[in-house]
Enzyme design. Structure first.
Site, PDB file in Angstrom:
ATOM      1  N   TRP A  71      -4.057   6.003  -1.893  1.00 37.45           N
ATOM      2  CA  TRP A  71      -4.537   4.741  -1.357  1.00 37.45           C
ATOM      3  C   TRP A  71      -3.379   3.808  -1.005  1.00 37.45           C
ATOM      4  CZ3 TRP A  71      -9.401   4.688   0.293  1.00 37.45           C
ATOM      5  CH2 TRP A  71     -10.308   5.584  -0.287  1.00 37.45           C
ATOM      6  N   SER A  72      -3.394   2.571  -1.484  1.00 33.70           N
ATOM      7  CA  SER A  72      -2.418   1.585  -1.007  1.00 33.70           C
ATOM      8  C   SER A  72      -1.015   1.778  -1.554  1.00 33.70           C
ATOM      9  CB  SER A  72      -2.901   0.168  -1.309  1.00 33.70           C
ATOM     10  OG  SER A  72      -3.966  -0.171  -0.451  1.00 33.70           O
ATOM     11  N   THR A  73      -0.821   2.684  -2.481  1.00 29.36           N
ATOM     12  CA  THR A  73       0.551   3.050  -2.845  1.00 29.36           C
ATOM     13  C   THR A  73       1.263   3.597  -1.616  1.00 29.36           C
ATOM     14  OG1 THR A  73      -0.132   3.444  -5.133  1.00 29.36           O
ATOM     15  CG2 THR A  73       1.933   4.435  -4.455  1.00 29.36           C
TER      16      THR A  73
END
Length: 388
Positions: A71-73
């Site tokens: 995801w946003s990593t």
């Protein structure tokens, strides 16, 4: 392997035994399904652990090379692409976005700067018109709509988390300059030369080894879902237009798409390596990816504020640098307020602390309800710093 006693594999230096203990405790007490954690100090791997299951049915063990959607990593590696171009003098972070992407000047956006894209201050946290999952997976459709839309607030004045739009905004600037989408640019410039197992999207050849995401319902997640209806329009646009979760991320369509804000796939070791470029002041494994000045610029704070999208779900103000979040006084990335990193939806994390020489990558497949600072991640971060 029983459900209660997953096999933990890998290695952990004796000095960092607390990391192994926290990792094991995540399975015993914090409902972990499958996960991995990697920690480097001054470029040396001091912990590289994995365990549990790669699927919801517990038929596949999590292996050393199991990638998962983080995801946003993914936003850290996406920002890295822009900083590489800036370091080479090909991108001016203080230039208008429209200097590279002329269509972007529409609807009053001619003064939006590149640094506003990187710091979630462009006012384009989500689209105003309905945007379907299929639309999100279509690069040209999404970028064309972003170019045509008007900002939700005055760009540059406040941050509002660009949950899904971030990667298309930064990524289109990367494409306009380099001719490559960010996934291909990252592969050519970073992950290929470094041998790092991280991709934007997932090649079809890797479908058999990727971990399956699970988002189990819980009282906390039900409460969060109910709260969505009370969110302001900009937060709904950012977080639910379109709504995406584990079900979508487990599909071939998601994996085949280019969604640099949210569909990076990799191992914990790969995440630690990519954030290790920042922790190593631009170098990793003896290779220089960024100049020291460019690596430092990534954490140049753009002002603390209550985020316009995440504000209702966070108890404190936050500050974003030029692509990553600062640890700040609340210690999201350890006790050094100038450490920085990024969390992913459901729990994953990448961390960089140049002063301590630390980088960390944490990946998992059972998604929790937290916006940031998942208890599993925080237990690992605290364990790392207790050993320094």
């Amino acid at each position: 392997m029983s459900e209660r006693e997953p096999v933990i594999e890998g290695h952990c230096d004796s000095r960092f035994a607390a990391v192994r203990e926290a990792f094991e405790e995540n399975f015993r007490q914090r409902d972990e399904l499958g996960a991995a954690v990697a920690v480097t100090v001054d470029g040396v791997t001091v912990a590289d652990l994995w365990g549990g299951w790669a699927d919801r049915g517990r038929t596949r063990a999590w292996e050393r090379d199991t990638p998962v959607n983080v995801w946003s990593t993914s936003k850290g590696p996406t920002a890295l692409c822009a900083h590489i171009l800036a370091d080479r003098g090909l991108l001016d972070l203080d230039a208008p976005v429209a200097a590279y992407w002329p269509e972007f000047a529409a609807a009053g956006k001619e003064r939006v700067l590149v640094r506003h894209l990187l710091s979630h201050r462009a006012g384009l946290a989500g689209l105003r018109e309905p945007h379907s999952f299929a639309d999100l997976c279509d690069w040209e459709t999404t970028t064309a709509r972003l170019a045509a839309t008007e900002p939700w607030w005055e760009p540059g004045t406040r941050s509002g988390y660009h949950a899904l739009t971030y990667g298309h905004l930064v990524g289109e600037v990367v494409r306009r300059i380099s001719g490559l989408l960010p996934g291909a640019f990252l592969a050519r410039e970073v992950t290929g030369p470094l041998g790092v197992d991280f991709t934007i999207g997932l090649p079809e050849k890797d479908a058999g080894r990727v971990a399956e995401l699970e988002h189990r319902r819980s009282p906390a997640s039900d409460e969060r879902a109910a709260a969505y209806g009370q969110l302001p329009p900009v937060a709904l646009a950012a977080l639910a237009n379109p709504p995406v979760g584990a079900a979508e991320a487990n599909t071939a369509r998601w994996r085949a798409a280019e969604i640099p804000a949210a569909n990076g796939h990799g191992t914990a070791r790969a995440v630690a390596a990519l954030y290790g470029v920042f922790a190593g002041r631009g170098t990793h494994d003896g290779r220089r990816i960024l100049s020291p000045e460019a690596a430092e610029r990534v954490r140049e704070g753009q002002g603390s504020c209550r985020d316009l999208v995440l504000g209702a779900g966070l108890a404190h103000e936050t500050e974003i640098g030029l692509g990553l979040w600062l640890s700040g006084p609340h210690g999201s990335y350890g006790p050094n307020p100038r450490a920085f990193g990024h969390d992913g939806f459901g729990g994953s994390c990448g961390l960089a602390d140049p002063e301590a020489g630390v980088s960390l990558g944490y990946t998992m497949n059972r998604m929790g309800p937290h916006i940031a600072d998942d208890p599993r991640k925080m237990a690992l971060v605290e364990a790392v710093y207790s050993a320094l």
